[in-house]
Design an enzyme around this catalytic site. Structure first.
Site, PDB file in Angstrom:
ATOM      1  N   LYS A 173       0.954  -1.337  -0.139  1.00 61.59           N
ATOM      2  CA  LYS A 173       0.111   0.136  -0.308  1.00 61.59           C
ATOM      3  C   LYS A 173       1.207   1.365  -0.540  1.00 61.59           C
ATOM      4  O   LYS A 173       2.187   1.150   0.522  1.00 61.59           O
ATOM      5  CB  LYS A 173      -1.441  -0.038   1.488  1.00 61.59           C
ATOM      6  CG  LYS A 173      -1.689  -1.155   1.205  1.00 61.59           C
ATOM      7  CD  LYS A 173      -2.318  -1.208   2.476  1.00 61.59           C
ATOM      8  CE  LYS A 173      -1.817  -1.823   3.579  1.00 61.59           C
ATOM      9  NZ  LYS A 173      -2.840  -1.842   5.115  1.00 61.59           N
ATOM     10  N   THR A 204      -9.838   7.554   8.879  1.00 64.91           N
ATOM     11  CA  THR A 204      -8.855   6.961   8.366  1.00 64.91           C
ATOM     12  C   THR A 204      -8.884   5.314   9.619  1.00 64.91           C
ATOM     13  O   THR A 204      -8.173   4.464   8.586  1.00 64.91           O
ATOM     14  CB  THR A 204      -7.944   7.015   7.560  1.00 64.91           C
ATOM     15  OG1 THR A 204      -7.034   7.985   8.712  1.00 64.91           O
ATOM     16  CG2 THR A 204      -8.244   7.627   6.468  1.00 64.91           C
ATOM     17  N   GLY A 206      -9.005   1.895  10.698  1.00 66.90           N
ATOM     18  CA  GLY A 206      -9.485   0.287  10.599  1.00 66.90           C
ATOM     19  C   GLY A 206      -9.784   0.642   8.908  1.00 66.90           C
ATOM     20  O   GLY A 206     -10.068  -0.386   8.329  1.00 66.90           O
ATOM     21  N   THR A 207      -8.923   1.618   7.798  1.00 65.47           N
ATOM     22  CA  THR A 207      -8.540   1.448   6.332  1.00 65.47           C
ATOM     23  C   THR A 207      -8.178  -0.274   6.017  1.00 65.47           C
ATOM     24  O   THR A 207      -7.977  -1.160   5.093  1.00 65.47           O
ATOM     25  CB  THR A 207      -8.225   2.466   6.405  1.00 65.47           C
ATOM     26  OG1 THR A 207      -6.816   2.400   6.976  1.00 65.47           O
ATOM     27  CG2 THR A 207      -8.890   3.686   6.539  1.00 65.47           C
ATOM     28  N   GLY A 208      -6.992  -0.543   6.707  1.00 71.33           N
ATOM     29  CA  GLY A 208      -5.634  -1.911   6.625  1.00 71.33           C
ATOM     30  C   GLY A 208      -6.211  -2.717   6.652  1.00 71.33           C
ATOM     31  O   GLY A 208      -6.521  -3.771   6.263  1.00 71.33           O
ATOM     32  N   CYS A 209      -7.377  -2.965   8.152  1.00 70.87           N
ATOM     33  CA  CYS A 209      -8.445  -4.076   8.453  1.00 70.87           C
ATOM     34  C   CYS A 209      -9.381  -4.396   6.724  1.00 70.87           C
ATOM     35  O   CYS A 209     -10.183  -5.486   7.154  1.00 70.87           O
ATOM     36  CB  CYS A 209      -9.021  -3.581   9.629  1.00 70.87           C
ATOM     37  SG  CYS A 209      -8.031  -3.600  11.180  1.00 70.87           S
TER      38      CYS A 209
END
Length: 268
Positions: A173, A204, A206-209
């Site tokens: 990412k 933002t 929790g965007t990765g989860c």
């Protein structure tokens, strides 16, 4: 009904971890199941404390799901200790699920370390080779590959380093670069840029989860890895663009924006 299992930590604030994963599965029409590896006392501002779940309970949860329910995809998030990493790796190796998405969570949005230093080698040696795809951000990739990533050329180099570590495919990412948040997907042979647009918001959490769970949900529905990555990227961009201004810190994304919009149009 397709299914997906998340193996991750619980976020009491609801924006990340198990809670974000299950919302994402539901938004994709996929039946969600969960294995909780840790309980965090967390909100949009901070992680106040973490309680790891006993390794035997983690193993029991995984076995209880696989022994009774069909699992079309697995998403792995927060695994904070070497023994938890080993437990998850050994138990999954026994069941050989079709699709494993690993999000190597290391630090919370508020800066709290979620992966112990001594768990990094276990993650690299035992779990990363099991995964069909890993989804690190740039700081995580720098730690795992032990190299600096300052530009898109460095991103390609890091992906090749991941392959040398036994990783099958990578979505690296690019949101931490100063340019557009373009992500790089490497399937072990070819590179694909997944273009993104930067949304200027502090919300933002929790965007990765959410992104990794969306990849797992799309894999569960029968999509290819590349298509799953592209669909997940489009999903998270909408969720960020219409994020929820809740709390005093980094608010959560809007997992159900498209569903709410369609329901509103149907009710007009």
């Amino acid at each position: 009904m397709k299914t997906a299992l998340t193996i991750a930590g619980s976020d009491s604030g609801g924006g990340a971890g198990i809670q974000a994963d299950l919302k994402t599965f539901a938004a994709h029409g996929v039946y969600g199941m969960s294995v909780i590896t840790a309980i965090t006392a967390q909100n949009t501002v901070e992680v106040r404390s973490v309680q790891n779940i006993d390794e035997q309970i983690i193993q029991d949860q995984i076995e209880a799901v696989f022994d009774d329910l069909k699992v079309d995809a697995v998403k792995i998030g927060m695994l904070s200790s070497p023994s938890i990493v080993t437990t998850v790796a050994e138990t999954l190796a026994k069941y050989q699920p079709n699709h494993i998405v690993l999000d190597p969570v290391m630090v919370s949005k508020g800066g709290h370390r979620l992966l112990a230093e001594d768990a990094i080698s276990a993650l690299k040696e035992e779990l990363m080779p099991l995964a069909d795809i890993i989804t690190p951000n740039i700081p995580e990739a720098e730690i795992l590959t032990e190299q600096k990533i300052l530009n898109e050329l460095d991103m390609k180099s890091a992906c090749i380093s991941f392959k040398k570590l036994g990783v099958k495919s990578v979505l690296l990412k690019g949101g931490h670069l100063s340019t557009d948040p373009n992500d790089l997907f490497y399937d072990g042979e070819n590179f694909y840029w997944v273009k993104g647009k930067r949304v200027h918001t502090k919300n933002t959490h929790g965007t990765g989860c959410t992104l990794s769970s969306a990849i797992a949900a799309n894999l569960a529905k029968g999509n290819t890895l590349l298509t799953s990555v592209q669909l997940a990227k489009a999903y998270i961009e909408v969720a960020i663009e219409h994020s929820l201004d809740l709390g005093n810190g980094h608010g959560p994304t809007n997992h159900f924006y498209e569903l709410y919009k369609r329901a509103h149009l149907m009710n007009q």
